[in-house]
Design an enzyme around this catalytic site. Structure first.
Site, PDB file in Angstrom:
ATOM      1  N   ASP A  19       0.733  -1.080  -0.099  1.00  0.00           N
ATOM      2  CA  ASP A  19       0.080  -0.073  -0.020  1.00  0.00           C
ATOM      3  C   ASP A  19       0.812   1.173   0.065  1.00  0.00           C
ATOM      4  O   ASP A  19       0.495   2.350  -0.629  1.00  0.00           O
ATOM      5  CB  ASP A  19      -0.899  -0.067   1.205  1.00  0.00           C
ATOM      6  N   VAL A  20       2.033   1.305   0.850  1.00  0.00           N
ATOM      7  CA  VAL A  20       2.752   2.364   0.857  1.00  0.00           C
ATOM      8  C   VAL A  20       3.486   2.613  -0.313  1.00  0.00           C
ATOM      9  O   VAL A  20       3.583   3.759  -0.888  1.00  0.00           O
ATOM     10  CB  VAL A  20       3.859   2.385   2.066  1.00  0.00           C
TER      11      VAL A  20
END
Length: 406
Positions: free
Chosen positions: A185-186
């Site tokens: 996600d990051v």
């Protein structure tokens, strides 16, 4: 204003001056992590981010606790939602969708991470909004793209599994392991930022917006770098090696007298320095260890020797000795130790954002992890703590004069 600080050295975060993205307005329809992380970074750099949330519920991460702050707000939500204003819109109603279109009409960028096709069904898809505003930059974040993978839910754990990351993470004789944070996600959030900024550059040059699409799986495959290249170029399917590296040795963690230490020896000069510091200069002359290729071939033997040597003292001792000798080394820190270490180095750590004065009792201070990018002329700013659900609905929809836009 400096962004170099730790817990004990909180900088001036008044937000004075203009950010690099000052004047840019973002309609943020994203939730959970990848999208909110991207929009928070853009907000830190000066963009006015309007976070659109569902009535009564808001972003799912508001309920993802423990842990929570003293007011019961999830620390997960707090981690990616500073420098934003929250507006509640019911997109299930035509009036809510019309308010959303009116909001977008005043924005430069839209960011959304609904399942592909959702925004189109709501009448908020790229084609419809572009027809109203050709200069709009529209960023869509998905799990597996808008084609054959559109129906697959985009959860970080799932992508780590099917995208190959878990297959190379964990002990060789153990089960596949996920990273300790939602790393995909990051990474995807960072790619979204890059795509938005590139599209804005093009818009400023041509007056035309465009659609930016990023997905979790594609972002992970790109971020697998050397492991992915090993397969793409040489047909090698890598496996789990614990903390060891497939192409470099010694490049892993070793036990010491108290806690593990990481050694990242990237060349022969560093290995020779390690050998001297460890009290066995002859290691660098041993035919098994003369070159990196030799050391990789005899990794197990080298590990046994270094384990015995490093067991004579603790990790802090060896870190001091090895760093002084030019050998990349450091203890395996807990997170509190990691922040303390960053502080000793004068690197960004933690900031305390005061309550927003105009929000009165509806705002409260927030402790935040510092923005990681240092800009000499337009440093990151910490203007607003993460907002309460719908705190700015009246301000944004009706333009109350006592609540100026940040």
């Amino acid at each position: 204003m400096s962004t170099q600080h730790d817990v004990a050295d909180v900088p001036d975060i008044s937000g004075a001056g203009r950010g690099a993205l000052d004047g840019l307005r973002i309609a943020d329809f994203s939730r959970v992590l990848a999208g909110p992380y991207a929009t928070m970074l853009l907000g830190d750099l000066g963009a006015d981010v309007v976070k659109v949330e569902r009535p009564g519920i808001g972003d799912e991460t508001r309920a993802w606790h423990p842990p929570a702050d003293s007011d019961g707000t999830s620390t997960y939500f707090l981690s990616v939602n500073r420098n934003k204003r929250s507006v509640v819109l019911d997109l299930a109603t035509e009036s809510g969708r019309e308010q959303a279109r009116a909001l977008v009409a005043e924005c430069d960028v839209v960011v959304e991470n609904f399942r592909p096709g959702t925004m189109e069904r709501l009448g908020l898809g790229y084609d419809e909004l572009r027809a109203r505003k050709p200069e709009l930059v529209y960023c869509s974040i998905s799990g597996f793209g808008s084609g054959a993978g559109a129906s697959i839910p985009g959860y970080d754990l799932l992508v780590q599994a099917v995208g190959g990351l878990m297959s190379v993470t964990g002990a060789a004789d153990g089960e596949p392991v996920k990273a300790g944070v939602a790393l995909v996600d990051v990474i995807t959030g960072l790619h979204a930022c890059l795509g938005v900024l590139a599209a804005l550059r093009h818009r400023d040059a041509t007056g035309r917006g465009q659609r930016v699409e990023v997905n979790l799986l594609g972002s992970l495959l790109s971020a697998m770098v050397n492991q992915a290249s090993a397969f793409a170029v040489a047909g090698v399917v890598p496996g789990r090696m614990g903390n060891a590296h497939p192409s470099i040795a010694p490049y892993e963690t070793f036990p010491t007298a108290d806690r593990p230490i990481a050694l990242a020896v990237g060349n022969d000069r560093q290995f020779a320095a390690l050998a001297v510091a460890a009290g066995d200069a002859g290691l660098a002359l041993d035919d098994r260890f003369r070159t990196n290729a030799d050391r990789v071939a005899h990794r197990a033997e080298l590990r046994d020797i270094l384990t015995e040597r490093l067991g004579a003292a603790g990790a802090d001792h060896w870190s001091t000795v090895l760093l002084a000798a030019g050998v990349p080394a450091g203890p395996v820190n807990t997170l509190d130790d990691a922040f303390a270490f960053a502080g000793r180095l004068g690197l960004p750590g933690i900031v305390d954002i005061p309550a927003a004065p105009a929000d009165g009792e509806a705002s409260r201070p927030s402790r935040q992890v510092a923005h990681p990018i240092a800009l000499s002329e337009t440093p990151a700013q910490y203007r607003l703590p993460p907002p309460r659900l719908g705190r700015h609905t009246t301000q944004i929809l009706h333009g109350r004069p006592d609540e100026p836009r940040p």
